[in-house]
Design a protein around this motif. Structure first.
Motif, PDB file in Angstrom:
ATOM      1  N   THR A  92       1.002  -1.396   0.100  1.00  0.00           N
ATOM      2  CA  THR A  92       0.114  -0.005   0.195  1.00  0.00           C
ATOM      3  C   THR A  92       0.976   1.327  -0.174  1.00  0.00           C
ATOM      4  OG1 THR A  92      -0.110  -0.026   2.450  1.00  0.00           O
ATOM      5  CG2 THR A  92      -1.812  -1.015   1.478  1.00  0.00           C
ATOM      6  N   VAL A  93       0.381   2.568  -0.178  1.00  0.00           N
ATOM      7  CA  VAL A  93       0.980   3.842  -0.312  1.00  0.00           C
ATOM      8  C   VAL A  93       1.747   3.977   0.997  1.00  0.00           C
ATOM      9  CG1 VAL A  93       0.570   6.127  -0.455  1.00  0.00           C
ATOM     10  CG2 VAL A  93      -0.488   4.654  -2.080  1.00  0.00           C
ATOM     11  N   GLU A  94       0.723   3.707   2.179  1.00  0.00           N
ATOM     12  CA  GLU A  94       1.103   3.887   3.684  1.00  0.00           C
ATOM     13  C   GLU A  94       2.369   3.184   3.863  1.00  0.00           C
ATOM     14  OE1 GLU A  94      -2.019   3.459   2.507  1.00  0.00           O
ATOM     15  OE2 GLU A  94      -2.844   5.404   3.229  1.00  0.00           O
ATOM     16  N   ARG A  95       2.491   2.066   3.544  1.00  0.00           N
ATOM     17  CA  ARG A  95       3.617   1.091   3.770  1.00  0.00           C
ATOM     18  C   ARG A  95       4.875   1.297   2.896  1.00  0.00           C
ATOM     19  NH1 ARG A  95       2.574  -5.072   4.307  1.00  0.00           N
ATOM     20  NH2 ARG A  95       4.385  -5.004   5.383  1.00  0.00           N
ATOM     21  N   ALA A  96       4.573   1.849   1.765  1.00  0.00           N
ATOM     22  CA  ALA A  96       5.792   2.088   0.863  1.00  0.00           C
ATOM     23  C   ALA A  96       6.436   3.648   1.454  1.00  0.00           C
ATOM     24  CB  ALA A  96       5.300   2.268  -0.683  1.00  0.00           C
ATOM     25  N   VAL A  97       5.603   4.455   1.827  1.00  0.00           N
ATOM     26  CA  VAL A  97       6.144   5.515   2.388  1.00  0.00           C
ATOM     27  C   VAL A  97       7.059   5.231   3.486  1.00  0.00           C
ATOM     28  CG1 VAL A  97       5.588   7.838   3.946  1.00  0.00           C
ATOM     29  CG2 VAL A  97       4.263   7.357   1.693  1.00  0.00           C
ATOM     30  N   ARG A  98       6.492   4.373   4.441  1.00  0.00           N
ATOM     31  CA  ARG A  98       7.344   4.003   5.761  1.00  0.00           C
ATOM     32  C   ARG A  98       8.520   3.360   5.424  1.00  0.00           C
ATOM     33  NH1 ARG A  98       2.042   2.591   8.179  1.00  0.00           N
ATOM     34  NH2 ARG A  98       2.526   0.257   7.603  1.00  0.00           N
ATOM     35  N   LEU A  99       8.336   2.404   4.222  1.00  0.00           N
ATOM     36  CA  LEU A  99       9.588   1.878   3.879  1.00  0.00           C
ATOM     37  C   LEU A  99      10.872   2.965   3.180  1.00  0.00           C
ATOM     38  CD1 LEU A  99      11.021  -0.777   2.908  1.00  0.00           C
ATOM     39  CD2 LEU A  99       9.757  -0.691   0.756  1.00  0.00           C
ATOM     40  N   MET A 100      10.175   3.807   2.469  1.00  0.00           N
ATOM     41  CA  MET A 100      10.929   4.650   1.960  1.00  0.00           C
ATOM     42  C   MET A 100      11.634   5.592   2.794  1.00  0.00           C
ATOM     43  SD  MET A 100      10.560   7.827  -1.114  1.00  0.00           S
ATOM     44  CE  MET A 100       9.883   8.677   0.221  1.00  0.00           C
ATOM     45  N   CYS A 134       2.075  13.661   1.542  1.00  0.00           N
ATOM     46  CA  CYS A 134       3.484  14.047   1.394  1.00  0.00           C
ATOM     47  C   CYS A 134       3.852  13.727  -0.048  1.00  0.00           C
ATOM     48  CB  CYS A 134       4.436  13.271   2.343  1.00  0.00           C
ATOM     49  SG  CYS A 134       4.509  11.379   1.977  1.00  0.00           S
ATOM     50  N   PRO A 135       4.747  14.454  -0.578  1.00  0.00           N
ATOM     51  CA  PRO A 135       5.038  14.235  -2.032  1.00  0.00           C
ATOM     52  C   PRO A 135       5.094  12.568  -2.419  1.00  0.00           C
ATOM     53  CG  PRO A 135       6.599  15.845  -1.105  1.00  0.00           C
ATOM     54  CD  PRO A 135       5.707  15.163  -0.051  1.00  0.00           C
ATOM     55  N   ALA A 136       5.793  11.944  -1.678  1.00  0.00           N
ATOM     56  CA  ALA A 136       6.039  10.630  -1.911  1.00  0.00           C
ATOM     57  C   ALA A 136       4.768   9.680  -2.059  1.00  0.00           C
ATOM     58  CB  ALA A 136       6.938   9.866  -0.985  1.00  0.00           C
ATOM     59  N   MET A 137       3.610  10.265  -1.360  1.00  0.00           N
ATOM     60  CA  MET A 137       2.491   9.487  -1.431  1.00  0.00           C
ATOM     61  C   MET A 137       1.657   9.737  -2.970  1.00  0.00           C
ATOM     62  SD  MET A 137       0.698  10.259   2.073  1.00  0.00           S
ATOM     63  CE  MET A 137      -0.555   9.260   1.926  1.00  0.00           C
ATOM     64  N   SER A 138       1.781  10.912  -3.417  1.00  0.00           N
ATOM     65  CA  SER A 138       1.462  11.148  -4.689  1.00  0.00           C
ATOM     66  C   SER A 138       2.236  10.238  -5.948  1.00  0.00           C
ATOM     67  CB  SER A 138       1.599  12.695  -4.908  1.00  0.00           C
ATOM     68  OG  SER A 138       0.986  13.444  -4.477  1.00  0.00           O
ATOM     69  N   ALA A 142       0.741   7.431  -8.236  1.00  0.00           N
ATOM     70  CA  ALA A 142       0.907   7.467  -9.656  1.00  0.00           C
ATOM     71  C   ALA A 142       1.563   6.184 -10.097  1.00  0.00           C
ATOM     72  CB  ALA A 142       1.911   8.586 -10.063  1.00  0.00           C
ATOM     73  N   MET A 143       2.185   5.497  -9.364  1.00  0.00           N
ATOM     74  CA  MET A 143       2.863   4.128  -9.896  1.00  0.00           C
ATOM     75  C   MET A 143       1.893   2.920  -9.532  1.00  0.00           C
ATOM     76  SD  MET A 143       6.686   4.794  -7.849  1.00  0.00           S
ATOM     77  CE  MET A 143       6.791   2.753  -7.953  1.00  0.00           C
ATOM     78  N   GLY A 144       0.962   3.354  -9.312  1.00  0.00           N
ATOM     79  CA  GLY A 144      -0.521   2.381  -9.139  1.00  0.00           C
ATOM     80  C   GLY A 144      -0.566   1.733  -7.796  1.00  0.00           C
ATOM     81  N   LEU A 145      -0.099   2.037  -6.820  1.00  0.00           N
ATOM     82  CA  LEU A 145      -0.386   1.545  -5.386  1.00  0.00           C
ATOM     83  C   LEU A 145      -1.409   1.978  -4.919  1.00  0.00           C
ATOM     84  CD1 LEU A 145       3.466   1.757  -3.707  1.00  0.00           C
ATOM     85  CD2 LEU A 145       2.289  -0.061  -4.856  1.00  0.00           C
ATOM     86  N   LYS A 146      -2.119   1.313  -3.977  1.00  0.00           N
ATOM     87  CA  LYS A 146      -3.585   1.615  -3.274  1.00  0.00           C
ATOM     88  C   LYS A 146      -3.251   2.049  -2.083  1.00  0.00           C
ATOM     89  CE  LYS A 146      -5.986  -1.511  -6.314  1.00  0.00           C
ATOM     90  NZ  LYS A 146      -6.840  -2.111  -6.802  1.00  0.00           N
ATOM     91  N   ASP A 147      -4.122   3.079  -1.563  1.00  0.00           N
ATOM     92  CA  ASP A 147      -4.165   3.219  -0.218  1.00  0.00           C
ATOM     93  C   ASP A 147      -4.718   2.125   0.794  1.00  0.00           C
ATOM     94  OD1 ASP A 147      -3.536   5.953  -0.185  1.00  0.00           O
ATOM     95  OD2 ASP A 147      -5.539   6.344  -1.292  1.00  0.00           O
ATOM     96  N   ALA A 148      -4.252   2.280   1.977  1.00  0.00           N
ATOM     97  CA  ALA A 148      -4.680   0.996   2.900  1.00  0.00           C
ATOM     98  C   ALA A 148      -6.180   0.714   2.939  1.00  0.00           C
ATOM     99  CB  ALA A 148      -4.327   1.422   4.167  1.00  0.00           C
ATOM    100  N   GLY A 149      -6.905   1.970   2.490  1.00  0.00           N
ATOM    101  CA  GLY A 149      -8.568   1.496   2.679  1.00  0.00           C
ATOM    102  C   GLY A 149      -9.088   0.845   1.323  1.00  0.00           C
ATOM    103  N   GLY A 150      -8.112   0.750   0.229  1.00  0.00           N
ATOM    104  CA  GLY A 150      -8.432   0.031  -1.000  1.00  0.00           C
ATOM    105  C   GLY A 150      -8.545   1.259  -2.219  1.00  0.00           C
TER     106      GLY A 150
END
Length: 68
Positions: free
Chosen positions: A2-10, A49-53, A57-65
């Motif tokens: 998800t977007v949230e997990r990707a932001v934490r990973l980055m 945050c900018p990374a979320m956008s 755009a890369m196709g990741l979904k938010d945690a809520g789907g």
């Protein structure tokens, strides 16, 4: 992922990278850690945050789907 997990990973990867670079190169790399920390702090209040956008755009979904 998800977007949230990707932001934490980055964020975690950037902190580890900046600490490693500060240790082996220059202490000025710690400013990257400061920037990442401040960005994560403001995103906790604004849910943006900018990374979320970029990740959306890369196709990741938010945690809520939803995909914005």
């Amino acid at each position: 992922m998800t977007v949230e997990r990707a932001v934490r990973l980055m964020g975690g990867a950037m902190v580890l990278l900046s600490v490693t670079l500060a240790h082996f190169s220059s202490l000025y790399w710690l400013w990257l850690t400061v920037f990442v920390g401040l960005n994560l702090l403001q995103s906790a209040f604004t849910n943006w945050c900018p990374a979320m956008s970029i990740f959306r755009a890369m196709g990741l979904k938010d945690a809520g789907g939803k995909t914005n």
